[in-house]
Design an enzyme around this catalytic site. Structure first.
Site, PDB file in Angstrom:
ATOM      1  N   ASP A  17       0.826  -1.205   0.000  1.00  0.00           N
ATOM      2  CA  ASP A  17       0.000   0.000   0.000  1.00  0.00           C
ATOM      3  C   ASP A  17       0.868   1.266   0.000  1.00  0.00           C
ATOM      4  O   ASP A  17       1.961   1.282   0.572  1.00  0.00           O
ATOM      5  CB  ASP A  17      -0.893  -0.008   1.250  1.00  0.00           C
ATOM      6  N   TRP A  28       2.768   7.994  -2.242  1.00  0.00           N
ATOM      7  CA  TRP A  28       4.209   8.236  -2.437  1.00  0.00           C
ATOM      8  C   TRP A  28       4.425   9.151  -3.634  1.00  0.00           C
ATOM      9  O   TRP A  28       5.218  10.091  -3.575  1.00  0.00           O
ATOM     10  CB  TRP A  28       4.911   6.898  -2.634  1.00  0.00           C
ATOM     11  N   HIS A  36       3.345   3.340  -8.738  1.00  0.00           N
ATOM     12  CA  HIS A  36       3.206   1.904  -9.021  1.00  0.00           C
ATOM     13  C   HIS A  36       4.482   1.357  -9.672  1.00  0.00           C
ATOM     14  O   HIS A  36       4.888   0.221  -9.401  1.00  0.00           O
ATOM     15  CB  HIS A  36       1.996   1.663  -9.927  1.00  0.00           C
ATOM     16  N   LEU A  75      11.075 -20.983  -3.412  1.00  0.00           N
ATOM     17  CA  LEU A  75      10.040 -20.079  -2.932  1.00  0.00           C
ATOM     18  C   LEU A  75       8.827 -20.085  -3.858  1.00  0.00           C
ATOM     19  O   LEU A  75       8.968 -20.005  -5.079  1.00  0.00           O
ATOM     20  CB  LEU A  75      10.622 -18.658  -2.852  1.00  0.00           C
ATOM     21  N   ARG A 132      -5.854  -2.098   8.380  1.00  0.00           N
ATOM     22  CA  ARG A 132      -7.026  -2.906   8.046  1.00  0.00           C
ATOM     23  C   ARG A 132      -6.602  -3.972   7.034  1.00  0.00           C
ATOM     24  O   ARG A 132      -5.522  -3.887   6.456  1.00  0.00           O
ATOM     25  CB  ARG A 132      -8.152  -2.044   7.476  1.00  0.00           C
ATOM     26  N   GLU A 148       0.330 -13.358  12.455  1.00  0.00           N
ATOM     27  CA  GLU A 148       0.882 -12.169  13.095  1.00  0.00           C
ATOM     28  C   GLU A 148       0.817 -11.004  12.110  1.00  0.00           C
ATOM     29  O   GLU A 148       1.211 -11.151  10.943  1.00  0.00           O
ATOM     30  CB  GLU A 148       2.337 -12.416  13.519  1.00  0.00           C
TER      31      GLU A 148
END
Length: 249
Positions: free
Chosen positions: A29, A34, A46, A140, A203, A216
């Protein structure tokens, strides 16, 4: 460069390699804000945010984290100005073209979740190519959530289970958390241990609502284009200082 290496090594020394999160999710976000702070168009934010994603992806790979899932475009993001949406819809294909060789070199497996059938044919072809060319990779797992919304994901899983029950393919009494999770878009991925959200918002914004039940959460005011690997290391260090009880003592 010397100071950057010193900074990186200082943070890495604080990370316990035996206590890493298996799966990290990120809400990326702050790109637009920015850019606005710098008098630039939102698309410039972006563009810079894409560079941060590559840095964090490589940091996950270097640490040995098993899975990274990022929120790239939500089902609600279609409400944004057409110029911005059009730019966001072009970015994934551009980054696949540019970085797929690097992803393959690092044995990273690419995965996409969301309502992908609603995307353009061109973007769907980019997605198919990225998934096909990394299908056998064993490192990964890098998942990009595109045109994704958690509420619709949960509803689709419920509909699929009802359909199977009506066809007598499953017994309603057999439906438990494990079976339900097999019908989510994240089926097969490890549980999410850490969720990071940048730019100061606190949020979930319809992101992985089922999957984040005991995750977490880490919130930072740093905007995504400024979220370099050092900020990621700080999030990992913070995670390692917590004691996860899963409702127990």
């Amino acid at each position: 460069m010397i100071f950057e290496r010193i900074r990186k090594n200082r943070l890495l020394k604080q990370i316990d390699p035996h206590h890493l999160p298996q799966h990290v999710a990120i809400i990326m976000d702050g790109n637009g804000r920015w850019a606005k702070m710098r008098g630039l168009p939102r698309t410039a934010g972006h563009h810079e945010g894409g560079k941060s994603l590559v840095r964090v992806l490589l940091a996950c790979h270097e640490l040995g984290i098993k899975a990274l899932t990022v929120y790239a475009f939500s089902t609600e993001n279609w409400k944004r100005p057409k110029e911005e949406v059009d730019y966001l819809m072009q970015l994934p294909g551009q980054y696949i073209d540019r970085y797929l060789p690097m992803v393959k070199e690092h044995n990273i497996k690419m995965n996409f979740i969301g309502h992908l059938d609603q995307l353009s044919d061109e973007l769907q072809e980019h997605i198919r190519r990225a998934q096909e060319e990394t299908r056998e990779n064993t490192g990964l797992i890098f998942t990009i959530a595109l045109n994704y919304g958690a509420r619709s994901e949960i509803l689709e899983a419920i509909k699929a289970l009802i359909k199977k029950a009506n066809e007598d393919a499953i017994d309603v009494e057999s439906i438990d958390e494990g079976l339900f999770e097999q019908h989510l878009m994240t089926a097969g991925l490890p549980p999410i241990d850490l969720m990071i959200r940048t730019s100061g918002e606190v949020r979930l914004s319809n992101f992985l609502l089922w999957q984040l039940a005991y995750t977490e959460l880490y919130f930072t005011k740093v905007k995504w284009p400024d979220f370099h690997e050092y900020e990621f290391y700080r999030a990992i260090i913070d995670y390692q200082q917590r004691h996860r009880r899963y409702g127990g003592l």
